[in-house]
Design a protein around this motif. Sequence first.
Motif, PDB file in Angstrom:
ATOM      1  N   ASP A  38       0.840  -1.200   0.000  1.00  0.00           N
ATOM      2  CA  ASP A  38       0.000   0.000   0.000  1.00  0.00           C
ATOM      3  C   ASP A  38       0.877   1.253   0.000  1.00  0.00           C
ATOM      4  OD1 ASP A  38       1.102   0.028   2.475  1.00  0.00           O
ATOM      5  OD2 ASP A  38      -0.763   0.333   3.582  1.00  0.00           O
ATOM      6  N   TRP A  39       2.077   1.138  -0.506  1.00  0.00           N
ATOM      7  CA  TRP A  39       3.066   2.198  -0.411  1.00  0.00           C
ATOM      8  C   TRP A  39       2.588   3.485  -1.081  1.00  0.00           C
ATOM      9  CZ3 TRP A  39       8.540   2.185  -2.956  1.00  0.00           C
ATOM     10  CH2 TRP A  39       9.373   3.077  -2.241  1.00  0.00           C
ATOM     11  N   SER A  40       2.723   4.610  -0.377  1.00  0.00           N
ATOM     12  CA  SER A  40       2.347   5.900  -0.959  1.00  0.00           C
ATOM     13  C   SER A  40       3.510   6.496  -1.721  1.00  0.00           C
ATOM     14  CB  SER A  40       1.919   6.870   0.138  1.00  0.00           C
ATOM     15  OG  SER A  40       3.066   7.267   0.883  1.00  0.00           O
ATOM     16  N   GLY A  41       4.706   6.028  -1.382  1.00  0.00           N
ATOM     17  CA  GLY A  41       5.887   6.589  -2.045  1.00  0.00           C
ATOM     18  C   GLY A  41       6.513   7.690  -1.218  1.00  0.00           C
ATOM     19  N   LEU A  42       5.719   8.323  -0.357  1.00  0.00           N
ATOM     20  CA  LEU A  42       6.237   9.435   0.447  1.00  0.00           C
ATOM     21  C   LEU A  42       6.781   8.931   1.777  1.00  0.00           C
ATOM     22  CD1 LEU A  42       3.385  12.002  -0.217  1.00  0.00           C
ATOM     23  CD2 LEU A  42       5.677  11.945  -1.225  1.00  0.00           C
ATOM     24  N   SER A  43       6.050   8.004   2.369  1.00  0.00           N
ATOM     25  CA  SER A  43       6.449   7.527   3.690  1.00  0.00           C
ATOM     26  C   SER A  43       7.344   6.300   3.552  1.00  0.00           C
ATOM     27  CB  SER A  43       5.203   7.141   4.483  1.00  0.00           C
ATOM     28  OG  SER A  43       4.540   6.115   3.792  1.00  0.00           O
ATOM     29  N   ALA A  44       7.948   5.942   4.675  1.00  0.00           N
ATOM     30  CA  ALA A  44       8.763   4.738   4.658  1.00  0.00           C
ATOM     31  C   ALA A  44       7.890   3.513   4.866  1.00  0.00           C
ATOM     32  CB  ALA A  44       9.828   4.818   5.748  1.00  0.00           C
ATOM     33  N   GLN A  46       5.387   0.654   4.494  1.00  0.00           N
ATOM     34  CA  GLN A  46       5.068  -0.103   3.301  1.00  0.00           C
ATOM     35  C   GLN A  46       4.509  -1.421   3.784  1.00  0.00           C
ATOM     36  OE1 GLN A  46       8.066  -2.115   0.586  1.00  0.00           O
ATOM     37  NE2 GLN A  46       8.288  -0.007  -0.040  1.00  0.00           N
ATOM     38  N   THR A  47       3.211  -1.571   3.689  1.00  0.00           N
ATOM     39  CA  THR A  47       2.610  -2.803   4.189  1.00  0.00           C
ATOM     40  C   THR A  47       2.294  -3.737   3.042  1.00  0.00           C
ATOM     41  OG1 THR A  47       1.508  -1.298   5.702  1.00  0.00           O
ATOM     42  CG2 THR A  47       0.907  -3.627   5.851  1.00  0.00           C
ATOM     43  N   PHE A  48       2.581  -4.991   3.246  1.00  0.00           N
ATOM     44  CA  PHE A  48       2.245  -5.985   2.236  1.00  0.00           C
ATOM     45  C   PHE A  48       0.756  -6.247   2.297  1.00  0.00           C
ATOM     46  CE2 PHE A  48       1.757 -10.312   0.664  1.00  0.00           C
ATOM     47  CZ  PHE A  48       2.456 -10.240  -0.525  1.00  0.00           C
ATOM     48  N   ILE A  49       0.050  -6.040   1.213  1.00  0.00           N
ATOM     49  CA  ILE A  49      -1.399  -6.224   1.243  1.00  0.00           C
ATOM     50  C   ILE A  49      -1.866  -7.268   0.230  1.00  0.00           C
ATOM     51  CG2 ILE A  49      -1.984  -3.946   2.161  1.00  0.00           C
ATOM     52  CD1 ILE A  49      -2.505  -3.095  -0.773  1.00  0.00           C
ATOM     53  N   GLY A  50      -0.949  -8.051  -0.247  1.00  0.00           N
ATOM     54  CA  GLY A  50      -1.323  -9.126  -1.176  1.00  0.00           C
ATOM     55  C   GLY A  50      -1.932  -8.586  -2.452  1.00  0.00           C
ATOM     56  N   PHE A  51      -3.072  -9.109  -2.820  1.00  0.00           N
ATOM     57  CA  PHE A  51      -3.655  -8.745  -4.104  1.00  0.00           C
ATOM     58  C   PHE A  51      -4.707  -7.640  -4.001  1.00  0.00           C
ATOM     59  CE2 PHE A  51      -1.739 -12.833  -4.920  1.00  0.00           C
ATOM     60  CZ  PHE A  51      -1.118 -12.591  -6.137  1.00  0.00           C
ATOM     61  N   ASP A  52      -4.711  -6.897  -2.856  1.00  0.00           N
ATOM     62  CA  ASP A  52      -5.729  -5.867  -2.660  1.00  0.00           C
ATOM     63  C   ASP A  52      -5.759  -4.837  -3.775  1.00  0.00           C
ATOM     64  OD1 ASP A  52      -6.328  -7.195  -0.412  1.00  0.00           O
ATOM     65  OD2 ASP A  52      -6.033  -5.516   0.983  1.00  0.00           O
ATOM     66  N   ASN A  53      -4.560  -4.449  -4.263  1.00  0.00           N
ATOM     67  CA  ASN A  53      -4.527  -3.461  -5.346  1.00  0.00           C
ATOM     68  C   ASN A  53      -5.214  -3.998  -6.600  1.00  0.00           C
ATOM     69  OD1 ASN A  53      -3.211  -1.251  -4.173  1.00  0.00           O
ATOM     70  ND2 ASN A  53      -1.216  -2.283  -4.391  1.00  0.00           N
ATOM     71  N   TYR A  54      -5.046  -5.287  -6.815  1.00  0.00           N
ATOM     72  CA  TYR A  54      -5.651  -5.888  -7.998  1.00  0.00           C
ATOM     73  C   TYR A  54      -7.168  -5.981  -7.852  1.00  0.00           C
ATOM     74  CZ  TYR A  54      -0.867  -6.903  -9.255  1.00  0.00           C
ATOM     75  OH  TYR A  54       0.459  -6.767  -9.579  1.00  0.00           O
ATOM     76  N   PHE A 269       2.656   9.649  -9.567  1.00  0.00           N
ATOM     77  CA  PHE A 269       3.312  10.932  -9.331  1.00  0.00           C
ATOM     78  C   PHE A 269       2.368  12.082  -9.012  1.00  0.00           C
ATOM     79  CE2 PHE A 269       6.208   8.354 -11.867  1.00  0.00           C
ATOM     80  CZ  PHE A 269       7.305   8.354 -11.023  1.00  0.00           C
ATOM     81  N   ALA A 270       1.062  11.911  -9.198  1.00  0.00           N
ATOM     82  CA  ALA A 270       0.129  12.963  -8.801  1.00  0.00           C
ATOM     83  C   ALA A 270      -0.667  12.545  -7.577  1.00  0.00           C
ATOM     84  CB  ALA A 270      -0.810  13.311  -9.962  1.00  0.00           C
ATOM     85  N   SER A 271      -1.089  11.276  -7.500  1.00  0.00           N
ATOM     86  CA  SER A 271      -1.891  10.829  -6.359  1.00  0.00           C
ATOM     87  C   SER A 271      -1.056  10.135  -5.295  1.00  0.00           C
ATOM     88  CB  SER A 271      -2.985   9.859  -6.818  1.00  0.00           C
ATOM     89  OG  SER A 271      -3.622  10.327  -7.957  1.00  0.00           O
ATOM     90  N   ASN A 272       0.256   9.981  -5.561  1.00  0.00           N
ATOM     91  CA  ASN A 272       1.141   9.306  -4.606  1.00  0.00           C
ATOM     92  C   ASN A 272       0.626   7.960  -4.145  1.00  0.00           C
ATOM     93  OD1 ASN A 272       3.299  11.202  -4.364  1.00  0.00           O
ATOM     94  ND2 ASN A 272       1.821  12.547  -3.366  1.00  0.00           N
ATOM     95  N   ASP A 273       0.147   7.190  -5.086  1.00  0.00           N
ATOM     96  CA  ASP A 273      -0.276   5.843  -4.739  1.00  0.00           C
ATOM     97  C   ASP A 273       0.574   4.862  -5.545  1.00  0.00           C
ATOM     98  OD1 ASP A 273      -1.562   3.628  -3.891  1.00  0.00           O
ATOM     99  OD2 ASP A 273      -3.588   4.343  -4.335  1.00  0.00           O
ATOM    100  N   PHE A 274       1.801   4.679  -5.066  1.00  0.00           N
ATOM    101  CA  PHE A 274       2.758   3.891  -5.845  1.00  0.00           C
ATOM    102  C   PHE A 274       2.386   2.418  -5.924  1.00  0.00           C
ATOM    103  CE2 PHE A 274       6.200   6.435  -7.364  1.00  0.00           C
ATOM    104  CZ  PHE A 274       6.054   7.613  -6.666  1.00  0.00           C
ATOM    105  N   GLY A 275       1.813   1.920  -4.876  1.00  0.00           N
ATOM    106  CA  GLY A 275       1.419   0.508  -4.893  1.00  0.00           C
ATOM    107  C   GLY A 275       0.423   0.240  -6.007  1.00  0.00           C
ATOM    108  N   TYR A 276      -0.598   1.090  -6.053  1.00  0.00           N
ATOM    109  CA  TYR A 276      -1.638   0.925  -7.067  1.00  0.00           C
ATOM    110  C   TYR A 276      -1.066   1.135  -8.468  1.00  0.00           C
ATOM    111  CZ  TYR A 276      -6.400   1.056  -8.915  1.00  0.00           C
ATOM    112  OH  TYR A 276      -7.549   0.790  -9.599  1.00  0.00           O
ATOM    113  N   ALA A 277      -0.186   2.148  -8.594  1.00  0.00           N
ATOM    114  CA  ALA A 277       0.436   2.416  -9.893  1.00  0.00           C
ATOM    115  C   ALA A 277       1.215   1.204 -10.375  1.00  0.00           C
ATOM    116  CB  ALA A 277       1.350   3.633  -9.791  1.00  0.00           C
ATOM    117  N   ALA A 278       1.975   0.590  -9.469  1.00  0.00           N
ATOM    118  CA  ALA A 278       2.759  -0.581  -9.860  1.00  0.00           C
ATOM    119  C   ALA A 278       1.850  -1.716 -10.294  1.00  0.00           C
ATOM    120  CB  ALA A 278       3.654  -1.025  -8.708  1.00  0.00           C
ATOM    121  N   ALA A 279       0.704  -1.830  -9.627  1.00  0.00           N
ATOM    122  CA  ALA A 279      -0.241  -2.881 -10.003  1.00  0.00           C
ATOM    123  C   ALA A 279      -0.753  -2.634 -11.427  1.00  0.00           C
ATOM    124  CB  ALA A 279      -1.406  -2.937  -9.011  1.00  0.00           C
ATOM    125  N   ILE A 280      -1.013  -1.355 -11.773  1.00  0.00           N
ATOM    126  CA  ILE A 280      -1.433  -1.039 -13.141  1.00  0.00           C
ATOM    127  C   ILE A 280      -0.320  -1.399 -14.120  1.00  0.00           C
ATOM    128  CG2 ILE A 280      -2.152   0.793 -14.721  1.00  0.00           C
ATOM    129  CD1 ILE A 280      -3.380   2.240 -12.340  1.00  0.00           C
TER     130      ILE A 280
END
Lengths: 307, 311
Positions: A38-44, A46-54, A269-280
Amino acid sequence: MRHGKYPFILAFLLPPVGIYAIYMLSPYIQALYISMTDWSGLSASQTFIGFDNYVEMWHDDQLRTALRNNAILVLVVPILTLMLGLFFASMLNVGGRRRGAAVTGVRGSSIYQVVYFFPLVVSAPIIGIVFSYVFAPENAGGILNRMLGAVGLDSLQRLWLAEQSMLIWIVVVVMTWSFVGFYVVLFSAAMQSIPKDIYEAALLDGANRFTTFRKVTVPLVWDTVQVGWVYMAIQAMDAFATVHIMLGINGGVEGAGDVLGVMMYREAFASNDFGYAAAIGVLMLVLTMAVAMLFMRGLKRERVELA
Amino acid sequence: MTTTQIEPAGPSSDVHVDENRHQPGVGAGERAVSFLNGGFLLLWGMITTLPLLWAIVSSFKTNGEFRTDPMGLPGGLEWDNFARAWNAANIGQYFLNSVIVVSMSLTMTMLFGAMGAYVLARYDFPGNRFIYYLFLGGLVLPVFLALVPMFFVVRNLGSLPVIGQFLGLNSYFSLALVYVAFSLPFTVFFLTAFFRTLPSSVAEAGIVDGCSHFTLFFRVMLPMARPGMISLGLFNFLGHWNQYVLPLVIMQDGDKRVLAQGLGTLAANTGFRADYTALFAGLVIALLPVLIVYILFQKQVQAGLTAGVLK
C-alpha cells in the motif's frame, strides 16, 4: 591469447551488465513486489497487502475506461496502419504499369518513401502538440475546423477535444498518422525481395491489380506483416506521450480519453499511490504479453515458400 | 517478357502476337486506376507533410496572424518568436540539457553496448548464453512497469555519499544512465549479431601480430563494425533525443528538463498566455536536429529503424 582472457571479459561486461541490472532489471523485479503493497511513495511505511490493489482495480471505473481505450487502440490502430501501409507499399513498389517494364513502382516512389517516413523521426510530444492545434477550436488556430468551414462542411465542425466520445478516436488518428510511414518502408523492403517474374506471370494470366495484391503480394510479405503487427500492437498499447500531451494528465474531459499508461503515471506521481500504480504496470505487462501472443497466433498461416 | 513468349504452332500460320490484342495492365481502365492510386499517394503525402509544414509556417507568424488566419502565409518573418522561445520560454536551456544528456547517453550506449556485444559474440565463457538472454528479455518488457521503482532507485542512489550528487534525481548523468540501460537490450542484440559476422581470420592475424584483447577490440574489431555502429547510433540518437516519459520521471526540476519534456510543459502553459507562435518556434527548434539527421542519413535511419522490428 588465453592469457588475461577472463579479466578482459569481466572488464568489458561489467559496465553494460551493471547499468542494465541497476536501472532496468531491478526496477522490474521491485515492481512486482511494490504492486502488492500500500506504499504511498512518500512515507517509509510499506505494508504488504497481497492482491488488494488488484481487487481495487477490478472495481475501478476509471480503469475500465482506460482499458476500453487501450483495447480500441490495440485493435484499430494496427488494422488501419497495416491496411494503409500495405496499400501504399504495394503502390510504391509494384503498382506501376508501363509498357515494356511490367512491374515497377509508381512515379515519385522514392520521394514518397522519404516523406511518409518522416513522422517517425519526429518525437511523440511534437506530434501531440501539432495535432492538439489541428483539432483546436477555430479561434485558437484549429485548422481542421477552419478547413471544414472553407469547403462548406460547417455542420461537421465541432470542439473536437471537448467531446468525450471523440477523444480516443483522435488519438487513433494521430497514432495511425505517425505509424503508417514506417510500415510503408518495412513492407517495401519485403516487397523488393519478391522476384519480378512472379508479377509478370500473374500479369500474363490476366490478373488485375487487386487480385495480384491479394494472391501474390500479401502472401509473400506475410511474415513481415506478422512481425510488424505484433510490434505495432505493443506500441499502440503505450500511447502515453500522445494522450499526456493532447489530453492532459487526467485523460481529457471527464477522463474519457484515459489510457493505462497515463493512469499509472497519475497514480504514481500525482496521487502518490505507488502501490496501485505498480499494479497497473503489472496489468500492462500481462496485457502486452497476452496481446503479443494472441496476435502471433491469430495471424499464423501456412508459410508461402518461393520454389 | 510480352514479346518473347513462344506461341504454340497451331493450324493457323499467324504466329506473331497481335498488337491490338488486349494487353493486361496497359489500357484505359488501368490508366484510370493508376490515376486514382497516384491520387491516394499524393493525398497521403499531403496528410503527412501538411501538419508539420503548417507548424513551421506558424512559427514565423505574429500571434494575431495565427489566430485570425491560421492557414495563411505570414506577412513577414517574425524571428522574434524564436528569440522568445529560446530565452523567455527556456527552450535554449532545454536544448542544452538535451544535448548534454544525449551526448553522454549515446557515447555510453555505443561504447558499453559494443563492449558487451563483442565479448558475448566472440568469447566463450560460462554464463555467456545466460547474460545474452538476460539482455534479450529487456526487449519485451514495457517501460511503464519499471517507471515507478526506477524513480526510487535513482532517488536512493542520490543519497550515496560523494557520488550521490551525480546519481540522484535531476542529474544529467543519471538520466543518461537510465537511457543507456533502456537502450542496451536492442544495442547488444544488434551488435552481437554484427560482431558474429566479422571474419575470425582478421582477429587471428591481429593476435599473431601481438595484439592484446583490448587493442584487438579498439583497433581492429570496432573499426570493422562501423556500418553497424552508424545505423545503431542513429537509431539510438533519435530514441534518446525524442525520449519523453523517462525524463518526466527523473528530471522533476524545471531547469533540468529536456527538450521534449520542456515543450510539453510549454504547450500546457501556452493556453493561458496565448503565445502560440513562440510555442511553434520551440517546436521548430526541437525538430531541426532530427530533420537534419534524417535528411543526411535518410537511408541508414530507415535501415536502422526497420532492423529494430525484424529482429
